[in-house]
Design a protein around this motif. Structure first.
Motif, PDB file in Angstrom:
ATOM      1  N   TYR A   5      38.495  51.042  48.720  1.00  0.00           N
ATOM      2  CA  TYR A   5      39.550  51.119  47.824  1.00  0.00           C
ATOM      3  C   TYR A   5      40.826  50.402  48.583  1.00  0.00           C
ATOM      4  O   TYR A   5      40.693  51.257  49.664  1.00  0.00           O
ATOM      5  N   ASN A   6      40.567  49.057  48.305  1.00  0.00           N
ATOM      6  CA  ASN A   6      42.395  48.547  48.767  1.00  0.00           C
ATOM      7  C   ASN A   6      43.062  47.947  47.978  1.00  0.00           C
ATOM      8  O   ASN A   6      42.800  47.710  47.100  1.00  0.00           O
ATOM      9  N   ASP A   7      44.430  48.350  48.349  1.00  0.00           N
ATOM     10  CA  ASP A   7      45.587  46.890  47.315  1.00  0.00           C
ATOM     11  C   ASP A   7      46.338  46.834  49.339  1.00  0.00           C
ATOM     12  O   ASP A   7      46.302  46.893  50.401  1.00  0.00           O
ATOM     13  N   THR A  13      47.773  53.668  44.787  1.00  0.00           N
ATOM     14  CA  THR A  13      46.949  54.049  43.870  1.00  0.00           C
ATOM     15  C   THR A  13      45.634  53.201  44.651  1.00  0.00           C
ATOM     16  O   THR A  13      44.686  54.542  43.592  1.00  0.00           O
ATOM     17  N   THR A  14      45.519  53.025  45.675  1.00  0.00           N
ATOM     18  CA  THR A  14      44.481  53.504  47.214  1.00  0.00           C
ATOM     19  C   THR A  14      44.378  54.916  46.716  1.00  0.00           C
ATOM     20  O   THR A  14      43.100  55.011  46.208  1.00  0.00           O
ATOM     21  N   ASN A 100      39.172  46.657  45.049  1.00  0.00           N
ATOM     22  CA  ASN A 100      40.666  46.517  44.774  1.00  0.00           C
ATOM     23  C   ASN A 100      41.897  46.633  43.469  1.00  0.00           C
ATOM     24  O   ASN A 100      41.175  47.377  42.651  1.00  0.00           O
ATOM     25  N   THR A 101      42.520  47.755  44.043  1.00  0.00           N
ATOM     26  CA  THR A 101      43.611  48.551  43.195  1.00  0.00           C
ATOM     27  C   THR A 101      44.824  48.216  42.470  1.00  0.00           C
ATOM     28  O   THR A 101      45.064  47.983  41.587  1.00  0.00           O
ATOM     29  N   SER A 102      44.349  46.936  43.365  1.00  0.00           N
ATOM     30  CA  SER A 102      46.351  46.483  43.122  1.00  0.00           C
ATOM     31  C   SER A 102      46.920  46.133  41.634  1.00  0.00           C
ATOM     32  O   SER A 102      47.476  45.848  41.276  1.00  0.00           O
TER      33      SER A 102
END
Length: 178
Positions: A5-7, A13-14, A100-102
């Motif tokens: 998971y990335n942001d 959020t990740t 992507n958690t952005s």
């Protein structure tokens, strides 16, 4: 399967996504204590930028990682290319999912992260982060569920999910997924 998971910062959020993925966080209303006890939540420092953090293995034995990519549009393509190189070099058929958690980040969480992580003013940042996390937690749950669903259905060795269909709806108490 490997989940990453990335942001932007890799600490809010990740971390929540990894915690939902690993069932550390349960569905439902979150307390301040629930949020602040999430591993790595609001804990990363400037030296941690671009580092990949291991959070644990899910119920199927799949490792779950997070990374903060900052403003770099090159981190995810580099991770994707490196994934293919390593999979080919070592003859692996392991799937890698980069999610992507952005898009789940509400404005309060952005402000809270700035005050807490960038300026070091936790007395302002942490309450904003907690309120933001309470606003977006349901959306993060949906994102994790969808990440797992897409991963299971995908035939690709490396799957990158931008998750642009997820949004925080400003001006409302609720969040939505379209």
């Amino acid at each position: 399967m490997i989940y990453i998971y990335n942001d932007f910062g890799g600490t809010h959020t990740t971390s929540m996504a990894a915690a939902y993925h690993l069932h550390i966080l349960k569905p439902g209303i979150l307390s301040k204590e629930d949020i602040l006890s999430v591993p790595f939540f609001n804990q990363l420092k400037k030296k941690d930028r671009g580092r990949i953090f291991y959070h644990g293995k899910d119920e199927e034995g799949n490792p779950v990682f997070t990374i903060g990519r900052r403003n770099s549009k090159y981190v995810v393509p580099a991770m994707t290319d490196l994934s293919y190189i390593l999979l080919e070099r070592y003859g692996q058929n392991e799937k890698i999912v980069i999610s992507n958690t952005s898009p789940t980040v509400p404005p309060l969480m952005t402000a809270g992260g700035f005050f807490s992580r960038e300026l070091g003013i936790d007395s302002i940042g942490v309450p904003l982060l907690v309120k933001g996390a309470k606003q977006c937690h349901g959306l993060i749950q949906h994102l994790v569920d969808e990440t797992k669903r897409v991963a299971a259905a995908s035939q690709e060795l490396v799957t990158v999910l931008e998750n642009k269909e997820y949004q925080y709806k400003m001006g409302k108490k609720d969040i939505f997924w379209k």
